[in-house]
Enzyme design. Sequence first.
Site, short mmCIF file in Angstrom:
data_model
loop_
_atom_site.label_atom_id
_atom_site.label_comp_id
_atom_site.label_asym_id
_atom_site.label_seq_id
_atom_site.Cartn_x
_atom_site.Cartn_y
_atom_site.Cartn_z
N GLY A 258 0.83 -1.43 0.05
CA GLY A 258 -0.11 0.02 0.25
C GLY A 258 0.64 1.28 0.08
O GLY A 258 0.18 2.42 -0.16
N PRO A 297 5.01 -4.88 -0.42
CA PRO A 297 4.82 -3.76 -1.34
C PRO A 297 4.69 -4.20 -2.91
O PRO A 297 5.36 -5.35 -3.24
CB PRO A 297 6.37 -3.10 -1.23
CG PRO A 297 7.19 -4.20 -0.88
CD PRO A 297 6.21 -5.39 -0.10
N GLY A 298 4.07 -3.53 -3.92
CA GLY A 298 3.93 -3.76 -5.06
C GLY A 298 4.49 -2.52 -5.96
O GLY A 298 5.48 -2.47 -6.24
N ARG A 335 -5.10 2.56 -15.85
CA ARG A 335 -5.23 3.30 -14.78
C ARG A 335 -6.01 4.84 -14.81
O ARG A 335 -6.73 5.15 -14.15
CB ARG A 335 -4.00 3.35 -13.89
CG ARG A 335 -3.27 2.03 -13.68
CD ARG A 335 -1.96 2.28 -12.79
NE ARG A 335 -2.51 2.71 -11.41
CZ ARG A 335 -2.50 3.74 -10.78
NH1 ARG A 335 -1.95 4.73 -11.48
NH2 ARG A 335 -2.90 3.93 -9.69
N TYR A 339 -9.27 4.77 -12.62
CA TYR A 339 -8.99 5.73 -11.57
C TYR A 339 -9.29 7.13 -11.66
O TYR A 339 -8.75 7.86 -10.55
CB TYR A 339 -7.91 4.83 -10.75
CG TYR A 339 -7.80 3.54 -10.55
CD1 TYR A 339 -8.74 2.81 -9.66
CD2 TYR A 339 -6.96 2.84 -10.96
CE1 TYR A 339 -8.62 1.42 -9.67
CE2 TYR A 339 -6.57 1.53 -10.88
CZ TYR A 339 -7.40 0.60 -10.27
OH TYR A 339 -7.43 -0.35 -10.10
N CYS A 367 -12.50 2.25 -28.79
CA CYS A 367 -13.78 3.03 -29.12
C CYS A 367 -14.50 3.21 -27.73
O CYS A 367 -15.52 2.45 -27.55
CB CYS A 367 -14.55 2.06 -30.13
SG CYS A 367 -13.66 2.03 -31.75
N TYR A 396 0.71 -2.30 -12.07
CA TYR A 396 -0.84 -2.29 -12.55
C TYR A 396 -0.74 -1.70 -13.99
O TYR A 396 -1.71 -1.03 -14.26
CB TYR A 396 -1.42 -1.36 -11.50
CG TYR A 396 -1.22 -1.90 -10.30
CD1 TYR A 396 -1.60 -3.18 -9.77
CD2 TYR A 396 -0.70 -1.25 -9.13
CE1 TYR A 396 -1.56 -3.84 -8.65
CE2 TYR A 396 -0.47 -1.83 -7.68
CZ TYR A 396 -0.92 -2.89 -7.51
OH TYR A 396 -0.78 -3.66 -6.28
N1 LLP Z 1 -1.13 -6.95 -0.55
C1 LLP Z 1 -2.61 -7.04 -0.85
C2 LLP Z 1 -2.98 -8.12 0.13
C3 LLP Z 1 -3.13 -6.55 -1.90
O1 LLP Z 1 -4.42 -6.52 -2.11
C4 LLP Z 1 -2.37 -5.49 -2.78
C5 LLP Z 1 -2.77 -4.86 -3.59
C6 LLP Z 1 -0.92 -5.50 -2.28
C7 LLP Z 1 -0.51 -6.13 -1.08
C8 LLP Z 1 0.13 -4.62 -3.15
O2 LLP Z 1 -0.36 -3.11 -2.91
P1 LLP Z 1 0.66 -1.96 -3.48
O3 LLP Z 1 1.81 -1.98 -2.45
O4 LLP Z 1 1.08 -2.26 -4.75
O5 LLP Z 1 -0.16 -0.86 -3.16
N2 LLP Z 1 -5.06 -1.53 -9.61
C9 LLP Z 1 -4.65 -0.59 -8.62
C10 LLP Z 1 -4.13 -1.03 -7.42
C11 LLP Z 1 -4.96 -2.47 -6.59
C12 LLP Z 1 -4.17 -2.96 -5.39
C13 LLP Z 1 -4.57 -4.16 -4.91
N3 LLP Z 1 -4.02 -4.91 -3.99
C14 LLP Z 1 -3.98 0.65 -9.08
O6 LLP Z 1 -3.51 0.58 -10.47
O7 LLP Z 1 -3.93 1.48 -8.57
#
Ligand code: LLP
Length: 438
Positions: A258, A297-298, A335, A339, A367, A396
Site C-alpha cells: 500500500g 509492497p508492489g 489506470r 481511477y 472505441c 498495474y
Molecule cells: N497485498 C495485498 C493483499 C493487496 O491486495 C495488494 C494490492 C498489495 C499487497 C500491493 O499493494 P501496493 O503495495 O502495490 O499498493 N490496480 C490498482 C491497485 C490495486 C491494488 C490491489 N491490491 C492501481 O492501479 O492503483
Amino acid sequence: MKANRPPERPPGFIYRRETRLVGKPDLELQADQIPLPRLAKRYGTPLYVYSASTIRERYRQFDQAFRGCEHTICYSIKANSNLSILKMLARLGAGFDIVSGGELQRVMAAAPRTAAKVVFSGVGKLADEIDQALRAGILLFNVESSSELGLLAARAAHHHKTAQFAIRVNPQVAAKTHPYISTGLHEHKFGVPWRDASELYLRGATERYLKPAGISVHIGSQITELDPFRETMQRAASLVRSLRADGLDIRYVDAGGGLGISYKNTSDPSFSSRTKQYARALREPLDGLGVHLLLEPGRAIIGPAGVLLTRVLYRKQNNGKQFVVVDAAMNDLLRPSLYHAYHEIVPVLLRKGAVTTEKVDVVGPVCETGDFFARDRVIRSPQAGDLLAILDTGAYGMSLASNYNTRPRPAEVLVDGARSRLVRKRESIAGLLAPERL
Ligand code: LLP
C-alpha cells in the site's frame, strides 16, 4: 534548457545528450543507458520498458529501511508479474505475495526455491489453489473468512500437511486513497471483522493440521499518509498481545502493501527517507513484541521502474479541442480510465530551440470515450510520429492490460545498464484468435 525539462525518474529514466549524430544537441530519454528511440525501433510500440537499476535500488532502499527488524519482503506479484522481474527480485532476496494459483505458478516458474517465502491472500481461494500452495510448502495462508478456514483445515488434513495461517483482519481504518483501492473498512469484502478474529484463531488452533502463526492486514493501495499504517499496526499489536495471552504462538505480522508513490513529482529522490518513515510507522507500535514483519509492497518497488512508450499516430482537433492520438490505449494501461489516475506524459526527444506547449487530450485508438491518458493537459506540442513516454507505469500497467478491441498486449523489455532484453514478446492477432472455435 534544463529548467524546462520535463520530469525524469532517476536512476532509470534520465535525459541524456543524443550522441549518435554529431552536432545534434537534442536530448533523449534513456532507460538505464539505452535511448528509448532505439528500443522503439527494435521492439516497436506500444512498449513497456523497465529499468533494472531502478528496481534494484528501490528494493534495496525498502529493505534497508527495515534493517534491524526481522522481516521478509513479499513482493506483491499482481503489481507486475513478469517472470524476469520476479526472478530478479527473488535474487535480491524477495519472497512473494500471491492471490491466485496462477501467481503461485509464476513463482514456481521464476524462482521455485522462494516458495517458502510466499504468502497467499485473497477472498476467493479455490480448493485446487489451496492444494497447490500446500504442496509447494508456502509460508502463510492469509485466511479471509470462516468458511475458508474450514476449507483450509480440510485440505491440509487431506494432504497431511500443516498449514500456517494468519487471519486477515479488517482493521476499520480508512486508507485515504481512491475508493476502488481502499480495503480496510467493514464495507469492503476483505478480511474478517476485528471482533470475530479471536474466535477464528481459537477454532483454527483446534485443527490438527492448522497452525495459527500470524495476523495479516492490508488497508489499501497508493496510500501517501503514514497515520493509517501506524493506526493499523497499533490494532495489530493489541491483537498479537491478546492472542498470545490466549496461548497462541503468533510470530508473524503481515502488514500488507500500500505504500504510495509520487506520480506528480518530477522525481522521487526521497524514497529512501520515505521508506524509513514508513518503516518507523509500522515498527513502533510493534516494539517489544519480537514479531517477524512481512511486507507486501508492489507499486512502491516497481511503479517508477517502468514507462509505457507510445508513438503519436495523429493530431486532430474537434471544435478547437486538441487531441493527440497515440498507439497505446486503455487496454494497455487502464489506470487513467479506471481511477482517473494521473501519469506524467513526456516527450522522448527534447529538440533544441523554442519550446511550445499546448493543452491537449492524449487518447488511444479504442472505441470508448474513457480511453484517455490525459485530459486538458498542458504538454510540449507533440507531432505525429513523435515518441512519448507515460511515466510510472511499472505497477498495474501490464498486469491490468487486456485484449479489448482485439488489441494484442504490448511487449515488455527489461533494460539493465547498456543491455536490453525482451522479457515478454508482443502478442499477435493470430495468438489472440487461436483459442477460439468456429
Ligand atoms: N497485498 C495485498 C493483499 C493487496 O491486495 C495488494 C494490492 C498489495 C499487497 C500491493 O499493494 P501496493 O503495495 O502495490 O499498493 N490496480 C490498482 C491497485 C490495486 C491494488 C490491489 N491490491 C492501481 O492501479 O492503483
